[in-house]
Motif scaffolding. Structure first.
Motif, PDB file in Angstrom:
ATOM      1  N   VAL A  21       0.865  -1.182   0.000  1.00 19.16           N
ATOM      2  CA  VAL A  21       0.000   0.000   0.000  1.00 19.16           C
ATOM      3  C   VAL A  21       0.898   1.227   0.000  1.00 19.16           C
ATOM      4  O   VAL A  21       1.758   1.376   0.863  1.00 19.16           O
ATOM      5  N   ILE A  22       0.697   2.115  -0.983  1.00 19.38           N
ATOM      6  CA  ILE A  22       1.476   3.341  -1.095  1.00 19.38           C
ATOM      7  C   ILE A  22       0.534   4.526  -1.040  1.00 19.38           C
ATOM      8  O   ILE A  22      -0.497   4.536  -1.717  1.00 19.38           O
ATOM      9  N   THR A  23       0.885   5.519  -0.218  1.00 14.39           N
ATOM     10  CA  THR A  23       0.155   6.774  -0.173  1.00 14.39           C
ATOM     11  C   THR A  23       1.091   7.863  -0.663  1.00 14.39           C
ATOM     12  O   THR A  23       2.142   8.091  -0.071  1.00 14.39           O
ATOM     13  N   GLY A  24       0.714   8.519  -1.762  1.00 14.42           N
ATOM     14  CA  GLY A  24       1.551   9.550  -2.360  1.00 14.42           C
ATOM     15  C   GLY A  24       1.522   9.455  -3.866  1.00 14.42           C
ATOM     16  O   GLY A  24       0.922   8.545  -4.437  1.00 14.42           O
ATOM     17  N   ASP A  25       2.160  10.404  -4.527  1.00 14.22           N
ATOM     18  CA  ASP A  25       2.179  10.456  -5.978  1.00 14.22           C
ATOM     19  C   ASP A  25       3.409   9.747  -6.533  1.00 14.22           C
ATOM     20  O   ASP A  25       4.471   9.767  -5.919  1.00 14.22           O
ATOM     21  N   GLU A  37      -1.940  -1.456  -3.840  1.00 11.21           N
ATOM     22  CA  GLU A  37      -2.861  -0.333  -3.686  1.00 11.21           C
ATOM     23  C   GLU A  37      -2.089   0.983  -3.679  1.00 11.21           C
ATOM     24  O   GLU A  37      -1.069   1.112  -3.012  1.00 11.21           O
ATOM     25  N   LEU A  38      -2.602   1.961  -4.427  1.00  4.74           N
ATOM     26  CA  LEU A  38      -2.010   3.292  -4.472  1.00  4.74           C
ATOM     27  C   LEU A  38      -3.083   4.321  -4.167  1.00  4.74           C
ATOM     28  O   LEU A  38      -4.114   4.362  -4.830  1.00  4.74           O
ATOM     29  N   ASN A  39      -2.833   5.123  -3.140  1.00  9.10           N
ATOM     30  CA  ASN A  39      -3.688   6.255  -2.818  1.00  9.10           C
ATOM     31  C   ASN A  39      -2.912   7.505  -3.209  1.00  9.10           C
ATOM     32  O   ASN A  39      -2.143   8.040  -2.422  1.00  9.10           O
ATOM     33  N   GLY A  40      -3.078   7.935  -4.441  1.00 14.23           N
ATOM     34  CA  GLY A  40      -2.334   9.054  -4.988  1.00 14.23           C
ATOM     35  C   GLY A  40      -2.405   9.023  -6.502  1.00 14.23           C
ATOM     36  O   GLY A  40      -3.167   8.263  -7.082  1.00 14.23           O
ATOM     37  N   THR A  57      -6.690   4.961  -6.132  1.00 13.11           N
ATOM     38  CA  THR A  57      -7.593   6.060  -5.814  1.00 13.11           C
ATOM     39  C   THR A  57      -6.816   7.331  -6.094  1.00 13.11           C
ATOM     40  O   THR A  57      -5.928   7.706  -5.331  1.00 13.11           O
ATOM     41  N   GLY A  58      -7.102   7.965  -7.230  1.00  7.43           N
ATOM     42  CA  GLY A  58      -6.363   9.143  -7.659  1.00  7.43           C
ATOM     43  C   GLY A  58      -6.355   9.235  -9.166  1.00  7.43           C
ATOM     44  O   GLY A  58      -7.095   8.527  -9.850  1.00  7.43           O
TER      45      GLY A  58
END
Length: 124
Positions: A21-25, A37-40, A57-58
């Motif tokens: 899971v990665i959060t960021g661009d 999963e990518l939130n960015g 999600t982005g």
């Protein structure tokens, strides 16, 4: 000495594996595959593949895209996006060409005919 798969065509292939899971661009010059999963946002000058376990999600912005997983957000593709039968897209698509397999879920708007390049230029 044999070339590894990452050295082929002098272009790296980036992988986000299942369970990651990665959060960021993310910004990449090469191709990318997402099974995690990518939130960015993703920006790539190559091809982006989102596997059936992949979730984004982005915003996704790239040259070509093959989507078998889940995307919630805006998708800007310069050439071709393929929505596989297992894919779910909730949001907007701007592309030159669109291919949708039976079974794919798409809820949102789609703009075609070089609109993707116009969108990318506006966001630059």
């Amino acid at each position: 000495m044999a070339k590894t798969s990452q050295e082929t065509n002098n272009q790296l292939i980036n992988l986000i594996g299942k369970g990651t899971v990665i959060t960021g661009d993310i910004k990449s010059e090469g191709d990318m595959r997402i099974d995690g999963e990518l939130n960015g946002n993703i920006t790539s000058n190559g091809r982006v593949v989102i596997g059936h376990t992949g979730k984004v999600t982005g915003e996704v912005s790239c040259k070509n895209c093959e989507l078998a997983g889940y995307v919630k957000g805006k998708i800007i593709i310069e050439q071709l996006i393929t929505l596989k039968a297992t894919s779910t897209v909730l949001g907007e698509i701007a592309t030159d060409k669109l291919s949708i397999e039976p079974g794919a879920v798409f809820s949102g708007n789609c703009t075609m005919e070089n609109q993707a390049q116009n969108e990318k230029a506006k966001n630059a």
